[in-house]
Design a protein around this motif. Structure first.
Motif, mmCIF file in Angstrom:
data_model
loop_
_atom_site.group_PDB
_atom_site.id
_atom_site.type_symbol
_atom_site.label_atom_id
_atom_site.label_comp_id
_atom_site.label_asym_id
_atom_site.label_seq_id
_atom_site.Cartn_x
_atom_site.Cartn_y
_atom_site.Cartn_z
ATOM 1 N N ALA A 193 0.805 -1.012 0.040
ATOM 2 C CA ALA A 193 -0.082 0.051 0.037
ATOM 3 C C ALA A 193 0.790 1.301 -0.104
ATOM 4 C CB ALA A 193 -0.886 0.212 1.105
ATOM 5 N N ASP A 194 2.119 1.205 0.404
ATOM 6 C CA ASP A 194 2.977 2.319 0.637
ATOM 7 C C ASP A 194 3.848 2.662 -0.526
ATOM 8 O OD1 ASP A 194 1.913 2.862 3.269
ATOM 9 O OD2 ASP A 194 3.096 1.652 3.795
ATOM 10 N N ALA A 195 4.425 1.440 -0.950
ATOM 11 C CA ALA A 195 5.537 1.630 -1.953
ATOM 12 C C ALA A 195 5.727 0.775 -2.899
ATOM 13 C CB ALA A 195 7.012 1.983 -1.150
ATOM 14 N N LEU A 196 6.525 0.876 -4.153
ATOM 15 C CA LEU A 196 6.887 0.053 -5.229
ATOM 16 C C LEU A 196 8.336 -0.103 -5.097
ATOM 17 C CD1 LEU A 196 6.473 -1.684 -7.827
ATOM 18 C CD2 LEU A 196 6.794 0.557 -8.971
ATOM 19 N N THR A 197 8.896 -1.368 -4.774
ATOM 20 C CA THR A 197 10.163 -1.670 -4.680
ATOM 21 C C THR A 197 10.609 -2.309 -5.952
ATOM 22 O OG1 THR A 197 10.069 -1.568 -2.222
ATOM 23 C CG2 THR A 197 11.969 -2.709 -3.451
ATOM 24 N N LEU A 198 11.741 -1.701 -6.838
ATOM 25 C CA LEU A 198 12.185 -2.237 -7.953
ATOM 26 C C LEU A 198 13.722 -3.084 -7.394
ATOM 27 C CD1 LEU A 198 11.253 0.601 -10.099
ATOM 28 C CD2 LEU A 198 10.214 -1.266 -9.806
ATOM 29 N N THR A 199 13.712 -4.043 -7.804
ATOM 30 C CA THR A 199 15.346 -4.824 -7.497
ATOM 31 C C THR A 199 15.903 -5.208 -8.874
ATOM 32 O OG1 THR A 199 14.896 -5.120 -5.088
ATOM 33 C CG2 THR A 199 16.729 -6.067 -5.923
ATOM 34 N N VAL A 200 16.988 -4.728 -9.167
ATOM 35 C CA VAL A 200 17.632 -5.238 -10.264
ATOM 36 C C VAL A 200 18.969 -6.100 -9.766
ATOM 37 C CG1 VAL A 200 18.688 -4.959 -12.465
ATOM 38 C CG2 VAL A 200 16.655 -3.945 -11.991
#
Length: 140
Positions: free
Chosen positions: A73-80
């Protein structure tokens, strides 16, 4: 977007043709999750830059790049992630010498008051670039 955290992981080969594939898969997943268009656009540009960096700088020791998308609900996390041990940093270079990818990522993250970090991955010997984009509207 649903209240329960969502997660999607995929791997791409560390080859140029994987850059648009990673962007398209990111866009499809984030749109399916119901994220706002501006968030999807920003996330796609960030994933594109980070996967392109793996292709350009890490492919010799990392035949694949991992992409992980998570949202709550608070954030989108992108990890590469990749398996090359070199820890990248934005380079102060002229426009014809490269080094702008991480500058672009940093600027996009700062614009939405997000965060980013390079995290060593002890299991693979490589690293993960973790970007967190808030999903709440920015205060005026």
């Amino acid at each position: 977007m649903a209240e329960a955290p969502m997660r999607h992981e995929f791997q791409v080969a560390s080859r140029v043709e994987s850059v648009p594939r990673s962007r398209h898969e990111t866009a499809k997943v984030l749109c399916d999750w119901g994220l706002a268009g501006d968030v999807v656009d920003t996330a796609c540009l960030i994933v594109t830059e980070l996967v392109a960096n793996v292709v350009r700088h890490a492919a010799v020791l990392s035949p694949t790049a991992g992409v992980c998308l998570t949202a709550d609900a608070d954030a989108l996390t992108l990890t590469v992630s990749d398996t090359h041990p070199f820890k990248p940093r934005a380079l102060p270079t002229t426009h014809d010498q490269g080094g702008r990818g991480l500058r672009i990522v940093s600027a996009l993250v700062a614009e939405v008051r997000g965060s980013h970090d390079v995290v060593p991955d002890g299991a693979s010997g490589g690293k993960r670039i973790v970007v967190r984009l808030p999903l709440a509207p920015l205060p005026a």
